[in-house]
Write an enzyme that holds these catalytic residues in place. Structure first.
Site, PDB file in Angstrom:
ATOM      1  N   LYS A 153       9.442   8.391   8.276  1.00 48.77           N
ATOM      2  CA  LYS A 153       9.833   9.741   7.873  1.00 48.77           C
ATOM      3  C   LYS A 153       8.608  10.596   7.555  1.00 48.77           C
ATOM      4  O   LYS A 153       8.502  11.735   8.003  1.00 48.77           O
ATOM      5  CB  LYS A 153      10.745   9.692   6.624  1.00 48.77           C
TER       6      LYS A 153
ATOM      7  N   ARG B 238      19.370  11.044  -1.093  1.00 51.47           N
ATOM      8  CA  ARG B 238      19.422   9.585  -1.010  1.00 51.47           C
ATOM      9  C   ARG B 238      20.686   9.018  -1.609  1.00 51.47           C
ATOM     10  O   ARG B 238      20.865   7.799  -1.611  1.00 51.47           O
ATOM     11  CB  ARG B 238      18.249   9.020  -1.817  1.00 51.47           C
TER      12      ARG B 238
ATOM     13  N   ARG C  25       0.118   0.076   5.150  1.00 54.55           N
ATOM     14  CA  ARG C  25      -0.053   1.537   5.086  1.00 54.55           C
ATOM     15  C   ARG C  25      -1.117   1.946   4.070  1.00 54.55           C
ATOM     16  O   ARG C  25      -1.226   1.377   2.992  1.00 54.55           O
ATOM     17  CB  ARG C  25       1.292   2.143   4.681  1.00 54.55           C
TER      18      ARG C  25
ATOM     19  N   ARG D 256      -0.155   2.600  -2.098  1.00 52.96           N
ATOM     20  CA  ARG D 256       0.844   2.857  -3.135  1.00 52.96           C
ATOM     21  C   ARG D 256       1.182   1.587  -3.915  1.00 52.96           C
ATOM     22  O   ARG D 256       1.276   0.511  -3.329  1.00 52.96           O
ATOM     23  CB  ARG D 256       2.130   3.395  -2.480  1.00 52.96           C
TER      24      ARG D 256
ATOM     25  N   ARG E   1      13.767  -1.648  -2.262  1.00 51.35           N
ATOM     26  CA  ARG E   1      13.944  -0.297  -1.695  1.00 51.35           C
ATOM     27  C   ARG E   1      14.884  -0.337  -0.486  1.00 51.35           C
ATOM     28  O   ARG E   1      15.702   0.563  -0.287  1.00 51.35           O
ATOM     29  CB  ARG E   1      12.577   0.298  -1.318  1.00 51.35           C
TER      30      ARG E   1
HETATM   31  P1  AP5 Z   1       5.807   6.220   6.916  1.00 49.29           P
HETATM   32  O1  AP5 Z   1       5.903   7.399   7.812  1.00 49.29           O
HETATM   33  O2  AP5 Z   1       4.859   6.299   5.756  1.00 49.29           O
HETATM   34  O3  AP5 Z   1       7.277   5.778   6.436  1.00 49.29           O
HETATM   35  P2  AP5 Z   1       8.314   6.488   5.491  1.00 49.29           P
HETATM   36  O4  AP5 Z   1       9.650   6.413   6.154  1.00 49.29           O
HETATM   37  O5  AP5 Z   1       7.840   7.838   5.058  1.00 49.29           O
HETATM   38  O6  AP5 Z   1       8.299   5.448   4.297  1.00 49.29           O
HETATM   39  P3  AP5 Z   1       8.198   5.602   2.743  1.00 49.29           P
HETATM   40  O7  AP5 Z   1       7.820   4.243   2.212  1.00 49.29           O
HETATM   41  O8  AP5 Z   1       7.336   6.740   2.326  1.00 49.29           O
HETATM   42  O9  AP5 Z   1       9.668   5.874   2.396  1.00 49.29           O
HETATM   43  P4  AP5 Z   1      10.366   5.655   1.095  1.00 49.29           P
HETATM   44  O10 AP5 Z   1      11.632   6.314   1.410  1.00 49.29           O
HETATM   45  O11 AP5 Z   1      10.478   4.270   0.579  1.00 49.29           O
HETATM   46  O12 AP5 Z   1       9.369   6.322   0.028  1.00 49.29           O
HETATM   47  P5  AP5 Z   1       9.434   7.665  -0.785  1.00 49.29           P
HETATM   48  O13 AP5 Z   1       8.049   8.119  -1.008  1.00 49.29           O
HETATM   49  O14 AP5 Z   1      10.407   8.608  -0.199  1.00 49.29           O
HETATM   50  O15 AP5 Z   1       5.443   4.953   7.808  1.00 49.29           O
HETATM   51  C1  AP5 Z   1       5.138   3.691   7.217  1.00 49.29           C
HETATM   52  C2  AP5 Z   1       3.922   3.057   7.943  1.00 49.29           C
HETATM   53  O16 AP5 Z   1       4.312   2.714   9.267  1.00 49.29           O
HETATM   54  C3  AP5 Z   1       2.729   4.025   8.072  1.00 49.29           C
HETATM   55  O17 AP5 Z   1       1.558   3.309   7.818  1.00 49.29           O
HETATM   56  C4  AP5 Z   1       2.787   4.529   9.517  1.00 49.29           C
HETATM   57  O18 AP5 Z   1       1.480   4.736  10.024  1.00 49.29           O
HETATM   58  C5  AP5 Z   1       3.510   3.386  10.230  1.00 49.29           C
HETATM   59  N1  AP5 Z   1       4.408   3.892  11.252  1.00 49.29           N
HETATM   60  C6  AP5 Z   1       5.225   4.985  11.196  1.00 49.29           C
HETATM   61  N2  AP5 Z   1       5.928   5.138  12.339  1.00 49.29           N
HETATM   62  C7  AP5 Z   1       5.553   4.081  13.137  1.00 49.29           C
HETATM   63  C8  AP5 Z   1       5.939   3.680  14.460  1.00 49.29           C
HETATM   64  N3  AP5 Z   1       6.841   4.354  15.188  1.00 49.29           N
HETATM   65  N4  AP5 Z   1       5.351   2.539  14.948  1.00 49.29           N
HETATM   66  C9  AP5 Z   1       4.427   1.828  14.210  1.00 49.29           C
HETATM   67  N5  AP5 Z   1       4.029   2.200  12.981  1.00 49.29           N
HETATM   68  C10 AP5 Z   1       4.601   3.297  12.436  1.00 49.29           C
HETATM   69  O19 AP5 Z   1      10.066   7.157  -2.159  1.00 49.29           O
HETATM   70  C11 AP5 Z   1       9.351   6.322  -3.046  1.00 49.29           C
HETATM   71  C12 AP5 Z   1      10.164   6.119  -4.320  1.00 49.29           C
HETATM   72  O20 AP5 Z   1      10.354   7.384  -4.981  1.00 49.29           O
HETATM   73  C13 AP5 Z   1      11.581   5.574  -4.137  1.00 49.29           C
HETATM   74  O21 AP5 Z   1      11.593   4.155  -4.041  1.00 49.29           O
HETATM   75  C14 AP5 Z   1      12.269   6.110  -5.400  1.00 49.29           C
HETATM   76  O22 AP5 Z   1      11.931   5.345  -6.532  1.00 49.29           O
HETATM   77  C15 AP5 Z   1      11.662   7.491  -5.562  1.00 49.29           C
HETATM   78  N6  AP5 Z   1      12.407   8.546  -4.858  1.00 49.29           N
HETATM   79  C16 AP5 Z   1      11.955   9.317  -3.828  1.00 49.29           C
HETATM   80  N7  AP5 Z   1      12.899  10.182  -3.411  1.00 49.29           N
HETATM   81  C17 AP5 Z   1      13.985   9.944  -4.204  1.00 49.29           C
HETATM   82  C18 AP5 Z   1      15.293  10.503  -4.245  1.00 49.29           C
HETATM   83  N8  AP5 Z   1      15.686  11.472  -3.380  1.00 49.29           N
HETATM   84  N9  AP5 Z   1      16.164  10.031  -5.176  1.00 49.29           N
HETATM   85  C19 AP5 Z   1      15.798   9.068  -6.045  1.00 49.29           C
HETATM   86  N10 AP5 Z   1      14.574   8.483  -6.048  1.00 49.29           N
HETATM   87  C20 AP5 Z   1      13.676   8.919  -5.135  1.00 49.29           C
END
Ligand code: AP5
Length: 214
Positions: A13, A88, A127, A161, A172
């Site tokens: 994402k 979410r 990552r 992270r 997660r």
């Molecule tokens: P990347 O693009 O970084 O993946 P992502 O989907 O953004 O993953 P996140 O871990 O950031 O998602 P998340 O939803 O757990 O975290 P968030 O910060 O939202 O890609 C990952 C890796 O793979 C990278 O290194 C990239 O280079 C590689 N890659 C990407 N595409 C690829 C491909 N096609 N092929 C190969 N490699 C690839 O949330 C973190 C925490 O915050 C949550 O756990 C929660 O505690 C809190 N939080 C955030 N939002 C909310 C909400 N709305 N409600 C409640 N709590 C929340």
């Protein structure tokens, strides 16, 4: 244009949001990034969120919906948004409807990145990001052109992270299955959901998203 990018942790994402920002001038609204900034700044929201995030659980609906509303208010009316990691939960989906309606916006697309969960652990644990500009990299899939130097800003400091370890990633993933996937029918009923193979390489995923939003 207003788009939700959905998918489990590591689905891509953030990676694809950055590309949409670069190509279309959309604003990336990542609740994860907003919460990490609040933790770093030690704000009241950050103090509440820190332990919850490190455990891989979800922060309260009220907190994240308030963050999204504030960010939209700071944007120009004509600028579109990519919702990355929000909504979410079902209450967040309903809150987003109200937030958008109050601001005269509507949702155009909900795009889910479908991925193989076993591959996600490898993606997430590899990552890292530039400490200066936030550009994302991966030990195996997206290294900087020159080792130790950010392609975008030339920075030399990189960070990982605290929630990017296998145990937290499993929590997660379970949270995504239990609380986030159930919101898809809300948008299916409106005919705005598209599914993309998030296991394809990054450029193919980008091309598939471009085809949907064209
Ligand atoms: P990347 O693009 O970084 O993946 P992502 O989907 O953004 O993953 P996140 O871990 O950031 O998602 P998340 O939803 O757990 O975290 P968030 O910060 O939202 O890609 C990952 C890796 O793979 C990278 O290194 C990239 O280079 C590689 N890659 C990407 N595409 C690829 C491909 N096609 N092929 C190969 N490699 C690839 O949330 C973190 C925490 O915050 C949550 O756990 C929660 O505690 C809190 N939080 C955030 N939002 C909310 C909400 N709305 N409600 C409640 N709590 C929340």
């Amino acid at each position: 244009m207003n788009i939700i990018l959905l998918g489990p942790p590591g689905a891509g994402k953030g990676t694809q949001s950055q590309r949409l920002v670069d190509r279309h001038g959309l604003k990336q609204l990542s609740t994860g990034d907003m919460l990490r900034a609040a933790v770093k700044a030690g704000t009241p929201v950050g103090l509440q969120a820190k332990a919850v995030m490190e455990a891989g659980q979800l922060v309260s609906d009220e907190i994240v919906s308030a963050l999204i509303g504030d960010e939209l208010d700071a944007m120009g009316e004509g600028q579109g948004a990519i919702f990355d990691g929000y909504p979410r939960t079902t209450p967040q989906a309903h809150a987003l409807d109200a937030i958008l309606a109050e601001r005269g916006r509507r949702l155009d697309h909900v795009i889910e990145l479908d991925v193989d969960e076993d591959a996600l652990v490898e993606r997430i644990t590899g990552r890292f990001t530039c400490g200066a500009c936030g550009k994302g990299y991966h030990d195996q899939f997206e290294r900087p052109a020159v080792d130790g130097t950010c392609d975008r800003c030339g920075g030399h400091e990189f960070k990982r992270r605290p929630d990017d370890n296998e145990q937290t990633v499993r929590t997660r993933l379970a949270e995504y299955r239990a609380k986030t996937q159930p919101i898809l029918p809300i948008y299916d009923a409106r005919g705005i959901v598209a599914h993309i193979d998030g296991m394809a390489d990054m450029d193919h995923v980008t091309a598939a998203i471009e085809a949907i939003i064209a």
